[in-house]
Design an enzyme around this catalytic site. Structure first.
Site, PDB file in Angstrom:
ATOM      1  N   GLU A 184       0.686  -0.726  -0.048  1.00 18.83           N
ATOM      2  CA  GLU A 184      -0.567  -0.111   0.379  1.00 18.83           C
ATOM      3  C   GLU A 184       0.591   0.925   0.249  1.00 18.83           C
ATOM      4  OE1 GLU A 184      -3.742  -0.350   2.657  1.00 18.83           O
ATOM      5  OE2 GLU A 184      -3.450   1.620   2.707  1.00 18.83           O
ATOM      6  N   GLU A 213       2.106   1.595  -3.595  1.00 15.11           N
ATOM      7  CA  GLU A 213       1.125   2.157  -4.231  1.00 15.11           C
ATOM      8  C   GLU A 213       0.992   3.920  -3.901  1.00 15.11           C
ATOM      9  OE1 GLU A 213      -2.308   0.310  -3.973  1.00 15.11           O
ATOM     10  OE2 GLU A 213      -3.698   1.022  -5.069  1.00 15.11           O
ATOM     11  N   CYS A 267      -8.296  -1.766   3.690  1.00 20.95           N
ATOM     12  CA  CYS A 267      -7.987  -3.225   5.091  1.00 20.95           C
ATOM     13  C   CYS A 267      -9.155  -3.661   5.770  1.00 20.95           C
ATOM     14  CB  CYS A 267      -6.588  -2.363   5.753  1.00 20.95           C
ATOM     15  SG  CYS A 267      -5.267  -2.321   5.785  1.00 20.95           S
ATOM     16  N   SER A 281      -7.274   1.751  -2.637  1.00 16.01           N
ATOM     17  CA  SER A 281      -5.843   1.228  -2.610  1.00 16.01           C
ATOM     18  C   SER A 281      -6.609  -0.313  -3.182  1.00 16.01           C
ATOM     19  CB  SER A 281      -4.655   0.884  -1.458  1.00 16.01           C
ATOM     20  OG  SER A 281      -4.254  -0.324  -1.396  1.00 16.01           O
ATOM     21  N   LYS A 337     -15.648  -9.797   7.881  1.00 14.62           N
ATOM     22  CA  LYS A 337     -14.866 -10.719   7.940  1.00 14.62           C
ATOM     23  C   LYS A 337     -15.343 -11.758   7.085  1.00 14.62           C
ATOM     24  CE  LYS A 337     -10.741  -8.152   8.199  1.00 14.62           C
ATOM     25  NZ  LYS A 337      -9.576  -7.804   6.450  1.00 14.62           N
ATOM     26  N   GLU A 346     -15.863 -11.166   4.112  1.00 16.21           N
ATOM     27  CA  GLU A 346     -15.305 -10.578   2.759  1.00 16.21           C
ATOM     28  C   GLU A 346     -14.272 -12.412   2.282  1.00 16.21           C
ATOM     29  OE1 GLU A 346     -11.439  -9.420   5.068  1.00 16.21           O
ATOM     30  OE2 GLU A 346     -10.214  -8.792   3.546  1.00 16.21           O
ATOM     31  N   GLU A 403     -14.075 -13.325  -5.368  1.00 17.12           N
ATOM     32  CA  GLU A 403     -12.547 -12.851  -6.032  1.00 17.12           C
ATOM     33  C   GLU A 403     -11.282 -13.166  -5.109  1.00 17.12           C
ATOM     34  OE1 GLU A 403     -15.164 -10.150  -4.632  1.00 17.12           O
ATOM     35  OE2 GLU A 403     -14.175  -8.635  -4.438  1.00 17.12           O
ATOM     36  N   CYS A 450     -10.167  -1.561  14.351  1.00 13.01           N
ATOM     37  CA  CYS A 450     -11.177  -2.866  15.014  1.00 13.01           C
ATOM     38  C   CYS A 450     -10.555  -3.865  16.612  1.00 13.01           C
ATOM     39  CB  CYS A 450      -9.813  -3.960  14.600  1.00 13.01           C
ATOM     40  SG  CYS A 450      -9.154  -3.045  12.576  1.00 13.01           S
TER      41      CYS A 450
END
Lengths: 162, 590
Positions: free
Chosen positions: B279, B282, B305, B325, B364, B367, B372, B522
């Protein structure tokens, strides 16, 4: 309601009137109930996609709009038919067979109290007493009062309202 | 301004504006409550905190009623006690009372309050409403039969996160909390942050349980089961075993995971460091494109994230997606590398590897199930456990967590730096990124005391920092004199504000933006031990920073395993292999 109306609505006179009303009130949640009143007056009922349209217009969560619509009995999510059948279930009518009259309407139209026929011809409602006990059992269709109705007369009554 | 009053014959002086509830707590009188959340406006809906105030027309809900000069309050009068007990009895009359079969058994606020009040029998006829379970999302389970209508979840969803999914519907006894006309959460704009589950006092909203699946994998001798744990777990897991908030339990956690039977114990911190590399580079690439090459490029870059934030951006602000990102979250990077790099090095067929991640988060779980996330050729993360679920597994295994000795994560994908630790809290990802990016650009260490960027720490909702780049290395001379501006926001209510600014073009002067879905980051995630208030958040954040400061290595690019993986496997940041395994794309929703 079509997708096009849902996203824009500007080609529809009812939506235009609703949009004009929304434009005249502050874009806050305080305006929700007045806008719902206006929308129900215009459309006759508050289907979910109309609620979502209003939610977006006022920047209020759709879940909250639905919460308000389902909280107040005044608001309805059922479309109204062209004709409203209102069967009196007051004491006098009841003892003279109003329950059987409601059941006959219900069976013939295939709907329960509070519902509308799929062709939007009739909405079936019931009320406690309209003060026409002398005519018991009484039925109002739109503004017409029909007295001494019995289950056998129901089909014939409906024929008068196209 | 202070106010003097009497509560149960005890004089008490508290600041003006204090609630009776908190005034009573200050002198050791605990008034029960089921709807109150500290620091948040109470809906006053549960009526479990009623007290008697002399001269008042009715009993008052102490979570809302404020103290007044000379007020005489009775918490323990017969009238007040009976009223509170009746409120609880009425809630119980409409509650399944199937406690043994409920995931909140022994960790339920209603159960505790009923027990504290000595309620042993139902005085009222029971009338429990049956509602179908909502299992439509990957992250959350809703069982409205258990709902006590306290509306904490509504407060979390509408007022704090401002996602606007949960609201009270209908009225009276028919009232139900739901997503409007949409019967299932999956049909709504729910981002699965789980803040509703984190505040639910009973078992009505919980994470979708993966415990049975993980036990099945551990029990299968043909499976090689690998676990990795998010940075925020080590500052909260101890709470599941009665340890105070902010206890650092990294070593005990590793030992417990080994005892549970995991074949390898890795650390998501490793890929937090890797995220900083990818990141950070990037960001440097975007800056190079914009400043040196004058190309049109999406800046500021936003962190990626946080899966709740990704869901939120895809749903509410699809125009923001080019600014995100392309880096996967540390969890997905770690899992993809376990099934490729580690599998290759260990000589294990990735089809036999089961990757379990432990996350402070319910999003999560969603996710891990995104279509993907199969870049290893398999589902990269097989199962996600929340902190709470791991706590339950450790308890079920009879492990005496508090007295465990410290273990160390396995090598290869288990080493990490202090920069990875601080991914756990708001401001941390940004600080970690700056520690590396600044050094890459200038060749010098980030010039702040103890490497901390003070203005982006703490619980303020939206925070900023800026500093001038001076003495850049020759290859970054085009950045000389540029003032770097960064923005940090946590809680989706604040994310709304930031995204609206982005859409209005008001963030043009910023370079990097960190968004975390949950208040505090988190460490305050939807999968963390209950109940998280600001004091708990601060304690966990303090633990995370002390973990960071205890490390010899505190900058991601100094992690020896990071150097190893680039040398052996990935090549360079943003390289071909990184692109395939560590980066992803986003899809506008609705």
């Amino acid at each position: 309601m079509s997708e096009k109306e849902h996203t824009c609505g500007c080609d529809n006179a009812l939506y235009q009137e609703l949009n004009a009303f929304i434009a005249s009130v502050p874009r806050t949640r305080d305006s929700l109930i007045p806008v719902l009143h206006k929308a129900q007056a215009l459309f006759g009922y508050l289907p979910v996609d109309l609620q979502e349209y209003i939610a977006k217009a006022l920047d209020v969560p759709a879940s909250e709009v639905y919460g308000v619509v389902t909280f107040y009995t005044y608001f309805t999510m059922q479309p109204r038919g062209r004709h409203t059948i209102n069967v009196c279930l007051g004491t006098a009518c009841y003892v003279r067979g109003a329950k059987q009259v409601v059941e006959a309407f219900s069976e013939l139209l295939g709907i329960k109290i509070g519902e509308t026929t799929p062709d939007r011809r009739f909405t079936l409602t019931a009320q406690r007493c309209f003060g026409a006990c002398g005519l018991a059992p009484a039925v109002m269709i739109n503004q017409d009062v029909h007295g001494r109705v019995n289950p056998k007369k129901v089909a014939e009554l409906l024929e008068q309202y196209k | 301004m202070t106010v003097n009053l009497t509560i149960d014959n005890q004089p008490v002086t508290v600041p003006k504006g204090t609630t009776i509830l908190n005034a009573a707590r200050s002198i050791g009188i605990k008034i029960p409550t089921l709807c109150h959340m500290e620091g948040v406006v109470s809906p006053g809906s549960c009526r479990v905190c009623l007290v008697e105030v002399e001269g008042a027309r009715t009993l008052l809900p102490s979570c809302i009623a404020q103290v007044a000069e000379g007020m005489i309050v009775h918490v323990n009068s017969k009238t007040a006690r009976t009223a509170r007990r009746t409120s609880v009895e009425l809630i119980l009359a409409n509650h399944p009372l199937d406690c043994n079969n409920c995931s909140r058994n022994n960790n339920c606020e209603l159960q505790t309050i009923a027990s504290d009040m000595g309620i042993t029998a139902s005085r009222f006829p029971r009338l429990v409403q049956e509602h179908p379970l909502d299992l439509s999302t990957s992250g959350l389970t809703r069982d409205m039969s258990k709902c006590i209508l306290c509306r904490r979840c509504v407060t979390a969803c509408q007022n704090i996160q401002q996602v606007g999914v949960l609201a009270a519907q209908k009225r009276g006894f028919a009232t139900i909390i739901g997503g409007g006309a949409k019967a299932n959460l999956a049909e709504t704009t729910c981002v699965q942050c789980g803040q509703c589950a984190a505040v639910c006092p009973v078992g009505a909203i919980t994470e979708k349980d993966a415990i049975a699946d993980v036990w099945a994998a551990l029990d299968d001798p043909k499976k090689h089961v690998v676990v990795h744990t998010a940075p925020a777990i080590r500052a909260a897991l101890g709470e599941c075993f009665g340890m105070p908030a902010g206890s650092r339990v990294t070593g005990k956690m590793v030992t417990a995971l080994r005892r549970l039977g995991f074949d390898k114990v890795f650390d998501t911190n490793f890929t937090a460091d890797l995220t900083i590399m990818e990141e950070g580079f990037e960001l440097i690439k975007r800056l190079t494109d914009a400043v040196r090459d004058k190309k049109a490029v999406a800046l500021p870059q936003f962190t990626s994230c946080c899966p709740g934030w990704i869901n939120f951006a895809e749903t509410f602000y699809p125009k923001s997606l080019p600014y995100l990102s392309s880096c996967k979250s540390p969890m997905q990077m770690e899992s993809a590398l376990i099934k490729t790099w580690y599998a290759q090095k260990a000589g294990i067929d990735p089809k036999d590897i089961v990757v379990v991640s432990v996350m402070p988060c319910t999003a999560k779980k969603h996710e891990a199930n995104r279509p993907e996330m199969v870049d290893s050729g398999f589902k990269d993360t097989d199962y996600v456990l929340t902190t709470r679920e791991l706590g339950k597994m450790i308890t079920a295994a009879g492990i005496d967590f508090v007295n465990l000795s410290d273990g160390r994560a396995d090598e290869l994908a288990g080493e990490s730096t202090g920069a990875a630790d601080i991914f756990a809290n708001t401001g941390g990802v940004m600080e970690a990124a700056l520690r590396t990016a600044y050094e890459v650009i200038t060749g010098r260490e980030l010039p702040f005391p103890s490497l901390h960027v003070a203005s982006i720490q703490g619980l303020d909702g939206i925070k900023e920092a800026s500093f001038k780049l001076e003495g850049c290395k020759p290859e970054f001379s085009f950045l000389e004199g540029v003032t770097v501006k960064v923005l940090v926001a946590h809680g989706l209510g604040n994310a709304h504000k930031v995204c609206k600014k982005l859409e209005a073009g008001e963030l043009a002067e910023f370079h990097f933006v960190e968004i975390m879905t949950c208040p505090g980051g988190c460490i305050g995630g939807g999968g963390q031990p209950r109940l998280t208030d600001d004091n708990v958040r601060r304690a966990r954040i303090a633990a995370i920073y002390s973990e960071d400061e205890s490390r010899a290595l505190r900058k991601s690019h100094e992690n020896p395993e990071i150097k190893q993986i680039y040398a052996e496997f990935l090549g360079e940041p943003l390289g071909h292999k990184s692109h395939h395994l560590l980066h992803t794309t986003y899809t506008p929703r609705q």
